[in-house]
Design a protein around this motif. Structure first.
Motif, PDB file in Angstrom:
ATOM      1  N   THR A   1       3.449  -4.266  -0.093  1.00  0.00           N
ATOM      2  CA  THR A   1       2.383  -3.467  -0.675  1.00  0.00           C
ATOM      3  C   THR A   1       1.431  -4.350  -1.466  1.00  0.00           C
ATOM      4  O   THR A   1       1.853  -5.092  -2.348  1.00  0.00           O
ATOM      5  CB  THR A   1       2.968  -2.384  -1.621  1.00  0.00           C
TER       6      THR A   1
ATOM      7  N   VAL B   1      -1.375  -4.617  -4.281  1.00  0.00           N
ATOM      8  CA  VAL B   1      -1.692  -3.852  -5.481  1.00  0.00           C
ATOM      9  C   VAL B   1      -2.947  -4.434  -6.118  1.00  0.00           C
ATOM     10  O   VAL B   1      -3.013  -5.631  -6.385  1.00  0.00           O
ATOM     11  CB  VAL B   1      -0.526  -3.882  -6.497  1.00  0.00           C
ATOM     12  N   GLN B   2      -3.937  -3.585  -6.339  1.00  0.00           N
ATOM     13  CA  GLN B   2      -5.162  -3.956  -7.046  1.00  0.00           C
ATOM     14  C   GLN B   2      -5.381  -2.904  -8.116  1.00  0.00           C
ATOM     15  O   GLN B   2      -5.730  -1.766  -7.804  1.00  0.00           O
ATOM     16  CB  GLN B   2      -6.369  -3.993  -6.101  1.00  0.00           C
ATOM     17  N   GLY B   3      -5.115  -3.260  -9.360  1.00  0.00           N
ATOM     18  CA  GLY B   3      -5.236  -2.281 -10.446  1.00  0.00           C
ATOM     19  C   GLY B   3      -4.241  -1.159 -10.228  1.00  0.00           C
ATOM     20  O   GLY B   3      -3.058  -1.387 -10.079  1.00  0.00           O
ATOM     21  N   THR B   4      -4.752   0.068 -10.150  1.00  0.00           N
ATOM     22  CA  THR B   4      -3.872   1.220  -9.932  1.00  0.00           C
ATOM     23  C   THR B   4      -3.765   1.599  -8.451  1.00  0.00           C
ATOM     24  O   THR B   4      -3.008   2.489  -8.098  1.00  0.00           O
ATOM     25  CB  THR B   4      -4.388   2.451 -10.710  1.00  0.00           C
ATOM     26  N   GLU B   5      -4.527   0.925  -7.601  1.00  0.00           N
ATOM     27  CA  GLU B   5      -4.524   1.233  -6.172  1.00  0.00           C
ATOM     28  C   GLU B   5      -3.480   0.408  -5.443  1.00  0.00           C
ATOM     29  O   GLU B   5      -3.263  -0.767  -5.746  1.00  0.00           O
ATOM     30  CB  GLU B   5      -5.906   0.963  -5.577  1.00  0.00           C
ATOM     31  N   GLN B   6      -2.820   1.031  -4.483  1.00  0.00           N
ATOM     32  CA  GLN B   6      -1.806   0.360  -3.675  1.00  0.00           C
ATOM     33  C   GLN B   6      -2.086   0.596  -2.194  1.00  0.00           C
ATOM     34  O   GLN B   6      -2.475   1.707  -1.810  1.00  0.00           O
ATOM     35  CB  GLN B   6      -0.416   0.887  -4.005  1.00  0.00           C
TER      36      GLN B   6
ATOM     37  N   GLY C   1      -6.781  -1.381  -3.484  1.00  0.00           N
ATOM     38  CA  GLY C   1      -7.074  -1.938  -4.684  1.00  0.00           C
ATOM     39  C   GLY C   1      -7.184  -3.298  -5.115  1.00  0.00           C
ATOM     40  O   GLY C   1      -7.844  -3.905  -4.625  1.00  0.00           O
TER      41      GLY C   1
ATOM     42  N   GLU D   1       4.072  -6.677  -3.749  1.00  0.00           N
ATOM     43  CA  GLU D   1       5.271  -6.082  -4.340  1.00  0.00           C
ATOM     44  C   GLU D   1       6.325  -5.929  -3.269  1.00  0.00           C
ATOM     45  O   GLU D   1       6.042  -5.692  -2.126  1.00  0.00           O
ATOM     46  CB  GLU D   1       4.973  -4.716  -4.942  1.00  0.00           C
TER      47      GLU D   1
END
Length: 98
Positions: free
Chosen positions: A48, A50-55, A93, A98
């Motif tokens: 996954t 991850v950019q900030g709160t976006e996945q 994001g 992860e």
């Protein structure tokens, strides 16, 4: 335009860009990111972004089509890895694995 061609073009799905990210990294940081992607794919079949709160989940179907490309133009070197597969899940994001 021929009606058959027009109908065929209208039926093609439009591409949806889920991730577009560029950053300058050390070779070690880039290698660590590739290692983490590979580890997640081996263990879970997915990883996954991850950019900030976006996945955005990347979960390739088996088998995958892989395209490797290495280009040199003057003193600029570019190496690309492209992976394609047929439908599977993905959602949208600073980027980590992860």
């Amino acid at each position: 335009m021929d009606e058959t061609k027009k109908t065929m073009n209208e039926q093609k799905p439009q591409p949806q860009v889920l991730i577009k990210h560029k950053e300058v990294q050390s070779v070690q940081a880039f290698a660590a990111m590739l290692e983490k992607m590979a580890q997640k794919l081996k263990q879970e079949g997915k990883f996954t972004f991850v950019q900030g709160t976006e996945q955005v989940e990347v979960a390739p179907d088996d088998p995958v089509k892989v395209d490797y490309k290495y280009t040199v133009k003057g003193d600029k070197h570019e190496f690309e890895i492209e992976i394609e597969w047929s439908p599977n899940r993905a959602s949208a994001g600073k980027m980590s694995i992860e």
